[in-house]
Structure formats: C-alpha cells, structure tokens
Design a protein around this motif. Structure first.
Motif, PDB file in Angstrom:
ATOM      1  N   PRO A  91      30.784 -31.262   2.042  1.00 22.87           N
ATOM      2  CA  PRO A  91      31.456 -31.073   3.396  1.00 22.87           C
ATOM      3  C   PRO A  91      30.510 -31.891   4.447  1.00 22.87           C
ATOM      4  O   PRO A  91      31.245 -32.396   5.545  1.00 22.87           O
ATOM      5  CB  PRO A  91      31.698 -29.755   3.490  1.00 22.87           C
ATOM      6  N   THR A  92      29.344 -31.430   4.749  1.00 22.13           N
ATOM      7  CA  THR A  92      28.397 -32.171   5.577  1.00 22.13           C
ATOM      8  C   THR A  92      28.465 -33.660   5.614  1.00 22.13           C
ATOM      9  O   THR A  92      28.551 -34.272   6.438  1.00 22.13           O
ATOM     10  CB  THR A  92      27.119 -31.596   5.294  1.00 22.13           C
ATOM     11  N   ALA A  93      28.289 -34.086   4.277  1.00 21.98           N
ATOM     12  CA  ALA A  93      28.275 -35.687   4.039  1.00 21.98           C
ATOM     13  C   ALA A  93      29.636 -36.211   4.777  1.00 21.98           C
ATOM     14  O   ALA A  93      29.560 -37.324   5.472  1.00 21.98           O
ATOM     15  CB  ALA A  93      28.016 -36.014   2.912  1.00 21.98           C
ATOM     16  N   LEU A  94      30.789 -35.673   4.559  1.00 22.56           N
ATOM     17  CA  LEU A  94      31.927 -36.076   4.937  1.00 22.56           C
ATOM     18  C   LEU A  94      32.173 -36.074   6.398  1.00 22.56           C
ATOM     19  O   LEU A  94      32.577 -37.031   6.987  1.00 22.56           O
ATOM     20  CB  LEU A  94      33.306 -35.300   4.167  1.00 22.56           C
ATOM     21  N   PHE A  95      31.558 -34.863   7.053  1.00 21.11           N
ATOM     22  CA  PHE A  95      31.654 -34.798   8.253  1.00 21.11           C
ATOM     23  C   PHE A  95      30.732 -35.965   8.995  1.00 21.11           C
ATOM     24  O   PHE A  95      31.304 -36.559  10.003  1.00 21.11           O
ATOM     25  CB  PHE A  95      31.231 -33.356   8.879  1.00 21.11           C
ATOM     26  N   VAL A  96      29.463 -36.186   8.548  1.00 23.84           N
ATOM     27  CA  VAL A  96      28.751 -37.304   9.044  1.00 23.84           C
ATOM     28  C   VAL A  96      29.617 -38.818   8.790  1.00 23.84           C
ATOM     29  O   VAL A  96      29.612 -39.559   9.658  1.00 23.84           O
ATOM     30  CB  VAL A  96      27.428 -37.281   8.574  1.00 23.84           C
ATOM     31  N   ALA A  97      30.081 -38.989   7.717  1.00 23.65           N
ATOM     32  CA  ALA A  97      30.606 -39.886   7.430  1.00 23.65           C
ATOM     33  C   ALA A  97      31.801 -40.386   8.548  1.00 23.65           C
ATOM     34  O   ALA A  97      32.024 -41.543   8.717  1.00 23.65           O
ATOM     35  CB  ALA A  97      31.198 -39.902   6.017  1.00 23.65           C
ATOM     36  N   VAL A  98      32.463 -39.490   8.757  1.00 24.19           N
ATOM     37  CA  VAL A  98      33.423 -39.606   9.631  1.00 24.19           C
ATOM     38  C   VAL A  98      33.237 -39.815  11.138  1.00 24.19           C
ATOM     39  O   VAL A  98      33.710 -40.607  11.873  1.00 24.19           O
ATOM     40  CB  VAL A  98      34.461 -38.443   9.619  1.00 24.19           C
TER      41      VAL A  98
END
Length: 236
Positions: A91-98
């Motif tokens: 989830p954290t990686a997805l947030f940073v990616a977006v």
C-alpha cells in the motif's frame, strides 16, 4: 530569479515559505491567503480555457487523453517497483507511485504563461495532459481510500467510481447545452456593457469552479471548463 533565468513562480514559492508561519511568521491570516490562492488558480485556468476553442479541444483531446493515461501508468509502475525495492509494503509503495505520477498543474501553466507558450502546440498538449492527470487524481484518491476501513467491499468502491463518472458526464452534458443555447444569447445581451461582461466572466468562472468542487472534480477543472465554454464566442 530573472538574472539566473528561472521561472518567477519559484522565488514566489520560496518567499511565501519564508514569510509564512513555518519560518518568519510575517503572514498569519492563512484563511484569507487560501481564498486568494483559490481564486488565483481558478482564474488562471479560466483564462487558459478561454484560449481553447471547442473545435481545438476536439482535435487534440484524444491524443492528450492517451498520452496522459500512458504517462500515469508508466510512471506509477516505475514508482511502485522502486517503492518495493526500497522496502515499502505494497500500500505504501502504491501511494508513493501515484504521488510521483502527477505534476503540478498550476506551476507548469504559470511557466508556459510567462514564456507566452500556452498557444503553442506543445503548450496545449501539456495542458491537456495535466487536466487528464487532475481527473485521474480524483479516482486515485478514491482507490487509495478503499484501503482503509471506510470501504467495506469492492462493490462500494465500484459504486463510488461509477457515480463520479456519471457526475462528470452529466456536468459536461449541461455545459454542452449551455454552449449551444444559453451562452450566445446571454453574451449578446451583456456585451452592451464592458463592465457587465467582465463581471459575468468572473462570476461564470467561480460558479463553474464551485460546481466542479462540489461534484468532486476540483475547482481547477471547473475553471478550465468555464473558459472553454466561452472560448467559441467572439466576445472572448
């Protein structure tokens, strides 16, 4: 900034940070500043929209949509993989990616405006891609919110996304009707007074921005659509 050939918006931001409560604390009435900032962003995009005739938007709209989505997907994928390599959970990686996938619409438009490049082909394409990003941001926020307890199922998430899309289509349909039947008649009456015409333009921008904000798309998108709705008129 001028002497070192930098965009003026950069020193504006630096001076604002220094004068604000984080450092020197000279500016304390943040609510009033936020209102001015909201009007500034909305009216700047309104003016940009005024320069874009509907036929012109149709010409590069599909290309801007495809490029904008491709850029978001590619950048998000790279950001997600980078987040995982740095040890973040999914989830954290997805947030940073977006977060990495989106640009600052107001800064880029300000730079294009300062260089008198908004009317250029790449300037118009850039604005189109930025607006696609702004719309995707809304959907991304909903998806990221689904990772919290507020969404109990994917059905609820799907319903929210569907409602947002329907709101957008309804908003554009109303705008199309106004462009076709209301705006020409209204402008012909108001054009007899320059003061009324200018007052109407400001009011039109704010109404569209407030409506767009209420529907969940952000005031920037509303300001731009307000400008586009008047761009086909010779009174622009």
């Amino acid at each position: 900034a001028i002497r070192v050939r930098q965009p003026l918006i950069l020193p504006f931001i630096v001076v604002g940070i220094l004068a604000g409560p984080s450092y020197l604390g000279w500016i304390k009435n943040l609510n009033e500043i936020e209102v001015f900032a909201s009007f500034g962003v909305t009216l700047l995009l309104f003016i940009v929209g005024l320069k874009m005739d509907v036929d012109l938007v149709r010409t590069f709209g599909k290309v801007a949509m495809m490029l904008g989505i491709a850029q978001i997907v590619l950048t998000s994928a790279c950001g997600y993989l980078l987040g995982l390599l740095l040890g973040f959970d999914s989830p954290t990686a997805l947030f940073v990616a977006v977060s990495l996938a989106f640009s600052s619409t107001i800064i880029i438009i300000k730079i294009l405006s300062d260089r008198f490049e908004i009317d250029s082909l790449y300037g118009r394409m850039s604005i189109g891609i930025l607006l696609v990003q702004d719309l995707v941001v809304v959907l991304a926020i909903i998806v990221l919110s689904s990772m919290h307890a507020s969404y109990t199922s994917y059905t609820t998430l799907t319903n929210d996304v569907s409602v947002l899309i329907l709101k957008g289509l309804g908003f554009l349909a109303v705008v199309a009707v106004l462009i076709r039947y209301v705006i020409p008649v209204l402008l012909n009456h108001l054009a007899s007074s320059r003061e009324l015409l200018i007052l109407f333009a400001f009011s039109w921008a704010v109404i569209f921005a407030a409506t767009s904000e209420y529907l969940g798309f952000g005031k920037e998108v509303g300001g731009f659509i307000a400008g586009v709705s008047l761009a086909s008129s010779h009174f622009r």
